[in-house]
Design an enzyme around this catalytic site. Structure first.
Site, short mmCIF file in Angstrom:
data_model
loop_
_atom_site.label_atom_id
_atom_site.label_comp_id
_atom_site.label_asym_id
_atom_site.label_seq_id
_atom_site.Cartn_x
_atom_site.Cartn_y
_atom_site.Cartn_z
CG ASP A 130 5.45 4.09 2.07
OD1 ASP A 130 5.39 4.81 3.07
OD2 ASP A 130 4.50 3.95 1.27
CE LYS A 169 -1.35 7.14 6.80
NZ LYS A 169 -1.01 6.01 5.96
CG PHE A 210 -1.86 1.25 1.10
CD1 PHE A 210 -3.01 1.21 0.33
CD2 PHE A 210 -1.53 2.46 1.72
CE1 PHE A 210 -3.82 2.33 0.19
CE2 PHE A 210 -2.35 3.58 1.58
CZ PHE A 210 -3.49 3.51 0.81
C1 LIG Z 1 -1.14 6.07 4.47
C2 LIG Z 1 -0.05 5.54 3.63
C3 LIG Z 1 0.26 6.13 2.39
C4 LIG Z 1 -0.55 7.24 1.79
O1 LIG Z 1 -0.56 8.40 2.58
P1 LIG Z 1 -1.75 9.47 2.42
O2 LIG Z 1 -1.36 10.57 3.36
O3 LIG Z 1 -3.02 8.78 2.77
O4 LIG Z 1 -1.73 9.92 1.00
C5 LIG Z 1 1.33 5.61 1.68
N1 LIG Z 1 2.06 4.57 2.16
C6 LIG Z 1 1.78 4.00 3.34
C7 LIG Z 1 2.64 2.87 3.83
C8 LIG Z 1 0.71 4.44 4.11
O5 LIG Z 1 0.41 3.85 5.26
#
Ligand SMILES: *Cc1c(COP(=O)(O)O)cnc(C)c1O
Length: 398
Positions: free
Chosen positions: A225, A254, A140
């Site tokens: 990520d 985040k 994701f």
């Molecule tokens: C939440 C998330 C995203 C996307 O971030 P947004 O602020 O919702 O665009 C990308 N990668 C990971 C691992 C995430 O948990």
């Protein structure tokens, strides 16, 4: 207004791109949220780890108020006095040379992809338009068309093609598959150190270390990520630190701004980030003084208030308590730091509904997993309180 009236309004006038639990939150403090009828719940999702510092942290609020009175947005056409300070703070904290600020996590992933491709063409010498990026099954990384194009979740893709080429998917946690997927045109390997949305999937110990070695040997950028796994969630500042490695590119978001503001960033060495020149990439809001000031304080309280250490200590404690549950409903309990997945044999949604009635908010992920990731300010007593209720729900939902 009653909760149901809000729910009806949202259902009538808002797009139905989510299926939220029917709790209408009106205010929050620390690890707790309160609904419009005044009932309180322990927040065990923490906005997908965006409020690691706790809801409405007073020090971050103070910074928000002060900065909002001074200047909020300049655009990058001009400079502001907060962006350089945030870049320096991130450098001091992580050791990475340079920072490229964005807003949402998705945008930061898009940015990392652009940086990796340009590095591939300008530095590695990949022929034009041939750059390949390797990603993992069940990843994701966000919701843009490029990113869902390399998702392996059918629903995320269905109806949104055609997609961008240049991505190759390998099984998660499989170093041999990574080795085999690399070609001379591979510029990067994009990976979550722990897959959150996929259900708190933790690769075997040593995977990330091996991946780092393979990437280094083949001149492939390792891009982690850490939008959800970073900033204390797993009991280290970043999850890659569990393996004693350093990625080439680090993606954060985040909790970077403690839930007050969308702030994300891509961090890399000056050799890599140096491929980006004026005009290559940008964002009207990226690097704005309000977001940067908030992020600086959000980072400061995370460190000063020892939230990373709390996550390690309380996470170990809570994981062992949850592992002691002897319910026939539970298939596996796994986690790192205050990031725990309870995998069930059956559907997780009814348990999340039952937990809500008991005063605990969590969200199922991928049908069978209850994800538990409270703000890192949660106390041992609050976790004990939650444990009693989780045990009760597990007993009743066999
Ligand atoms: C939440 C998330 C995203 C996307 O971030 P947004 O602020 O919702 O665009 C990308 N990668 C990971 C691992 C995430 O948990």
């Amino acid at each position: 207004m009653q909760a149901q009236e809000y729910i009806d309004l949202e259902s009538q006038y808002g797009a139905h791109n989510y299926h939220p639990l029917d709790v209408v939150i009106d205010r929050a403090e620390g690890a707790w949220v309160y609904d419009v009828e005044g009932k309180r719940y322990l927040d065990c999702l923490a906005a997908y780890s965006a409020v690691n510092q706790g809801h409405c942290h007073p020090k971050i609020l103070q910074t928000l108020e002060e900065q909002a009175r001074k200047v909020t947005l300049t655009s990058r056409a001009f400079r502001n006095a907060q962006l350089p300070m945030l870049c320096k703070d991130l450098h001091d904290l992580t050791g990475f040379d340079m920072v490229l600020p964005m807003n949402s996590g998705t945008e930061a992933v898009e940015t990392a992809i652009k940086v990796a491709r340009k590095w591939g063409y300008k530095i590695k010498g990949v022929p034009q338009d041939k750059a390949e990026i390797i990603v993992c099954a069940n990843n994701f990384h966000g919701r843009t068309v490029t990113i869902v194009g390399f998702s392996t979740d059918d629903q995320y893709r269905d109806g949104f093609g055609p997609f961008a080429p240049g991505f190759k998917v390998i099984p998660y946690g499989d170093a041999e598959a990574l080795r085999n997927a690399i070609t001379p045109n591979t510029c990067a390997f994009l990976v979550e150190p722990i897959q959150g949305e996929a259900g708190i999937l933790i690769p075997l110990e040593g995977f990330l270390r091996e991946a780092a070695e393979i990437c280094q040997r083949n001149r492939v950028l390792l891009m982690t990520d850490e939008i959800q796994s970073g900033l204390g969630r797993t009991g280290k500042l970043f999850a890659y630190m569990h393996e004693g490695i350093t990625p080439d590119v680090l993606i954060v978001g985040k909790a970077l701004a403690g839930g007050y503001y969308p702030v994300s960033a891509v961090l890399a060495s000056s050799e890599i980030m140096g491929v980006i020149t004026p005009g290559d990439h940008g964002s009207t809001f990226g690097g704005n003084p309000l977001g940067c000031a908030i992020a600086r304080t959000a980072l400061r309280v995370l460190i000063e208030e020892k939230m990373v250490e709390r996550s390690a200590e309380l996470g170990t404690y809570f994981l062992s308590r949850l592992r002691s549950l002897r319910s026939a409903a539970i298939k596996e309990v796994r986690g790192k730091g205050l990031w725990i997945g309870i995998e069930l044999h059956g559907k997780a949604r009814p348990c999340c509904e039952a937990l809500k009635d008991e005063g605990i908010l969590c969200k199922e992920t991928h049908d069978h997993v209850i994800r538990i990731g409270p703000p890192l300010v949660v106390t041992r007593e609050e976790l004990d309180w939650a444990f009693e209720r989780i045990a009760k729900v597990m007993e009743e939902n066999r």
